[in-house]
Design a protein around this motif. Structure first.
Motif, PDB file in Angstrom:
ATOM      1  N   LEU A  17      73.059  37.555  30.745  1.00  0.00           N
ATOM      2  CA  LEU A  17      73.974  38.698  30.757  1.00  0.00           C
ATOM      3  C   LEU A  17      74.558  38.912  32.149  1.00  0.00           C
ATOM      4  O   LEU A  17      75.768  39.064  32.312  1.00  0.00           O
ATOM      5  CB  LEU A  17      73.232  39.958  30.309  1.00  0.00           C
ATOM      6  N   LEU A  18      73.666  38.906  33.150  1.00  0.00           N
ATOM      7  CA  LEU A  18      74.134  39.125  34.516  1.00  0.00           C
ATOM      8  C   LEU A  18      75.117  38.038  34.924  1.00  0.00           C
ATOM      9  O   LEU A  18      76.159  38.299  35.511  1.00  0.00           O
ATOM     10  CB  LEU A  18      72.953  39.140  35.492  1.00  0.00           C
ATOM     11  N   PHE A  19      74.759  36.801  34.577  1.00  0.00           N
ATOM     12  CA  PHE A  19      75.627  35.679  34.915  1.00  0.00           C
ATOM     13  C   PHE A  19      76.996  35.868  34.274  1.00  0.00           C
ATOM     14  O   PHE A  19      78.035  35.690  34.908  1.00  0.00           O
ATOM     15  CB  PHE A  19      74.984  34.376  34.422  1.00  0.00           C
ATOM     16  N   PHE A  20      76.978  36.295  33.018  1.00  0.00           N
ATOM     17  CA  PHE A  20      78.238  36.477  32.307  1.00  0.00           C
ATOM     18  C   PHE A  20      79.079  37.579  32.947  1.00  0.00           C
ATOM     19  O   PHE A  20      80.261  37.409  33.212  1.00  0.00           O
ATOM     20  CB  PHE A  20      77.964  36.800  30.837  1.00  0.00           C
ATOM     21  N   ILE A  21      78.419  38.713  33.227  1.00  0.00           N
ATOM     22  CA  ILE A  21      79.184  39.859  33.741  1.00  0.00           C
ATOM     23  C   ILE A  21      79.741  39.579  35.129  1.00  0.00           C
ATOM     24  O   ILE A  21      80.892  39.892  35.428  1.00  0.00           O
ATOM     25  CB  ILE A  21      78.295  41.122  33.770  1.00  0.00           C
ATOM     26  N   PHE A  22      78.927  38.965  35.990  1.00  0.00           N
ATOM     27  CA  PHE A  22      79.359  38.841  37.380  1.00  0.00           C
ATOM     28  C   PHE A  22      80.039  37.526  37.702  1.00  0.00           C
ATOM     29  O   PHE A  22      80.669  37.403  38.734  1.00  0.00           O
ATOM     30  CB  PHE A  22      78.177  39.065  38.328  1.00  0.00           C
ATOM     31  N   LEU A  23      79.890  36.515  36.870  1.00  0.00           N
ATOM     32  CA  LEU A  23      80.525  35.237  37.195  1.00  0.00           C
ATOM     33  C   LEU A  23      81.530  34.784  36.134  1.00  0.00           C
ATOM     34  O   LEU A  23      82.671  34.487  36.450  1.00  0.00           O
ATOM     35  CB  LEU A  23      79.463  34.156  37.413  1.00  0.00           C
TER      36      LEU A  23
END
Lengths: 288, 410
Positions: A17-23
């Motif tokens: 999720l974090l990877f998707f949101i920030f990258l």
């Protein structure tokens, strides 16, 4: 079994999720903007299709930045790997003050690139020139960062000086995975130091060589801080790297959409180079 | 377990206290209006701090806060993206201002009292830069671009202040003949290379050129050859490492008497005095041609004040600007910063710029050329590259092609 799986999900899902949101999301947004004529801050923009991409291929500033960046990256990658392998071999030998030297060589990695750049900037302009004059070498008596032909050498020197530290550590780690018994055996067989290096050391640290080549290449393709601190892309555009061009044009020049298109292309190029490098070098690992 | 529970509850209560205290702090003075003043000159931070503290004392219900980040123009642009425009913006009259004004993020102040207190010549400059009628910014302080010279060195050699281009070159030749440095160039910083460009262009070609260039009626190749030739000519009278020294190096060297002349803006005076408080400076406009009467001083708006369109505190913002424009406050600011006031009747008395005052008085001033050139053209690096390789044809063609490319992308 089931319980253990939940634990793994707890680790992976938030990361995804974090990877998707920030990258991933910003990357998709960047692609979206690259199809518009947005200047980066106005309230309105229009779709222009692939016009930015077409303009990109006709812009000699972009071509110039790519040429500089590749030239720079290849020279820096080779220099860093040769030098850091040599230093790592030295630091792995049984020499006195080994830990002290290891500390010294790692120091440049801790310092901020910008600060190092500003220090070197001062040295190039006010110290090396005086040395050059006193020694009577005319080519050294002017600041090389101020010359269109030589400025890139100055940037290479600083990038290599700082890049060596990290790669040396990786090579050191690699050298320590080699069992000493191999060296003892080769010693009994009467192999020289040179033979020992090519037949034992180098093949066994091949995976580390691969990863170092890829990392050094990727880092120098994305060179930015050194350029800002040393030459700011100049003189003229002689040392303007691609990321510096994207920054100056996109954020300061009010051409956000145009430079977004540039960064999309740039992303594809870097990804392709890294994949090719990995494939080529890993095949070489197996051959040995 | 018991112990941990207790510790946790203590920790939680401390956190809660902290939140309550900080919440109280935020509203310590109910009814007080906070407005943010964002400005782009690090040199001027101290001067504005003094003025702001006086303003805050006189106005108990308003609190002005100064924000002055590095790379201020870039920061401002990113804040505009986030729809977080500062209440008041202090900025030079550059292309960035022009873009922002055209995007409609500033309030039109034409119907307030503010424009009536400033010199109309600067209001016209702003109008030319943006190409729009509304008054989106109030000119506050102006700078000057010309030639600084070391009075002591000039006196020692018995040199006169040159009034024409030929005299300028003759003076430089005399200085070079005795083995000294006529001009101290600092062309490692690309923005330094455009200072002669900014003086030569408007004087020899005029500002109308840019308005016509926008309409594609003229080209740099037609009109800018003389500017290019004169810039190359000047380069012959530099020192040995013209492209190796930057602005900071130059200020230090010039303050210590290396170099007789220094093509520079008035903003450098305070920096030079920091390096050597005793240096005796003079300042004259760059003589661009041989008609002494035709030479105009290049002067641009160093700081203009604009009010955000979206701020809920327009009245207070205007009150603060009116305060800054009061003659005594403007005087204090320009004295500390060695600039020129846009406010009617306020004059600069510093001896170093005394030679420039007649130009201001008679209105013989003209704006910087680069205020009219889109930033994306990256004029500075083009000029720097040209001075390195000296190819006039390629340089002029490059200016035209870059201009067209940028216009085409917009």
């Amino acid at each position: 079994m089931n319980k253990r799986l939940t634990a793994f999900y707890w680790m992976t899902v938030p990361a995804v999720l974090l990877f998707f949101i920030f990258l991933t999301l910003p990357a998709l947004q960047g692609f979206y903007y690259s199809l518009t004529n947005w200047n980066g801050f106005g309230h309105q923009y229009h779709f222009v299709g692939f016009k930015n991409y077409i303009n990109l291929f006709q812009d000699d500033n972009v071509g110039n930045a790519y040429w500089f960046t590749f030239k720079f990256a290849i020279v820096v990658t080779i220099a860093i790997n040769v030098l850091s392998l040599l230093i790592a071999l030295g630091l792995n030998a049984k020499i006195r003050f080994r830990n002290f030297f290891r500390g010294i060589y790692f120091l440049p990695n801790i310092l901020s690139v910008l600060i190092v750049g500003y220090i070197f900037n001062y040295l190039f302009s006010n110290v090396f020139t005086i040395w050059g004059r006193n020694l009577g070498i005319t080519s050294l008596s002017t600041n090389i960062l101020g010359s269109e032909q030589l400025a890139w050498v100055g940037v290479v020197i600083v990038a290599v000086w700082q890049g060596i530290a990290f790669n040396t550590i990786l090579y050191l780690a690699g050298l320590q995975t080699i069992p000493t018994s191999l060296y003892e055996a080769s010693n009994l067989d009467g192999a020289g130091k040179w033979r020992e290096f090519w037949s034992i050391t180098f093949p066994l640290i091949a995976p580390f060589f691969t990863i170092n080549m890829v990392l050094a290449m990727k880092n120098s393709l994305m060179v930015f801080d050194q350029i800002v601190a040393l030459t700011n892309g100049g003189p003229g555009r002689a040392t303007q790297s691609i990321s510096h061009l994207i920054y100056t044009g996109g954020f300061r020049g009010g051409e956000f959409a145009y430079q977004s298109a540039n960064s999309v292309i740039y992303f594809i190029v870097i990804a392709m180079i890294s994949i090719l490098q990995l494939r080529f070098l890993q095949r070489r690992e197996m051959d040995n | 377990m018991w112990k941990w529970g207790k510790r946790l509850s203590i920790l939680a209560s401390i956190l809660l206290m902290a939140i309550i205290v900080s919440a109280c702090n935020r509203d310590d003075a109910p009814g007080k209006v906070k407005i943010e003043f964002f400005q782009n000159k690090p040199e001027a931070k101290g001067s504005f701090d003094k003025l702001i503290s006086r303003f805050n004392q006189e106005h108990p219900v308003i609190e002005v806060i100064q924000v002055n980040p590095p790379e201020a123009e870039t920061v401002l642009l990113t804040r505009v993206v986030k729809n977080d425009v500062p209440d008041i913006v202090g900025l030079g009259a550059t292309d960035t201002y022009s873009i922002l004004a055209q995007s409609g993020i500033f309030t039109d102040l034409a119907n307030t009292e503010l424009p009536r207190t400033v010199d109309p010549i600067y209001l016209k400059m702003l109008k030319d830069v943006t190409g729009a009628d509304p008054v989106y910014g109030i000119p506050y302080a102006a700078n000057a671009n010309g030639v600084m010279y070391n009075k002591t060195l000039f006196k020692e050699m018995g040199l006169q202040v040159p009034k024409t281009w030929d005299e300028l070159i003759a003076t430089a030749q005399k200085i070079k003949a005795v083995g000294k440095i006529p001009f101290y160039f600092t062309y490692k910083d690309d923005w330094q290379t455009n200072l002669p460009f900014n003086a030569l262009g408007p004087n020899l070609v005029g500002i109308d050129f840019f308005l016509q260039r926008r309409e594609n009626q003229v080209t740099f190749q037609d009109k800018y050859r003389e500017v290019a030739e004169k810039q190359l000519e000047l380069l012959k009278y530099g020192h040995g490492d013209n492209f190796g020294k930057n602005y900071a190096d130059g200020n230090r060297a010039f303050a210590n008497g290396q170099g007789f002349m220094y093509i520079q803006g008035s903003w450098a005076i305070s920096e030079i005095r920091k390096a050597n408080p005793k240096v005796e400076l003079g300042f004259f406009p760059l003589p661009t041609g041989n008609d002494e009467q035709a030479v105009k001083l290049v002067s641009g708006i160093d700081t203009l004040l604009a009010v955000s369109e979206s701020t809920p505190h327009k009245k207070e913002a205007e009150e603060f600007i009116a305060f800054l424009l009061k003659p005594e406050n403007s005087k204090q600011y320009i004295t500390e910063q060695t600039l020129f006031s846009a406010v009617k009747g306020v004059t600069q008395d510093d001896p170093s710029v005394a030679e420039l005052l007649p130009y201001f008085k008679s209105g013989r001033v003209i704006d910087f050329a680069d205020h009219y050139i889109p930033k994306a053209v990256q004029l500075n690096s083009i000029v720097q590259a040209f001075l390195q390789n000296g190819g006039i044809d390629a340089y002029l063609a490059k200016l035209d092609s870059e201009w067209d490319k940028v216009a085409n992308r917009r």
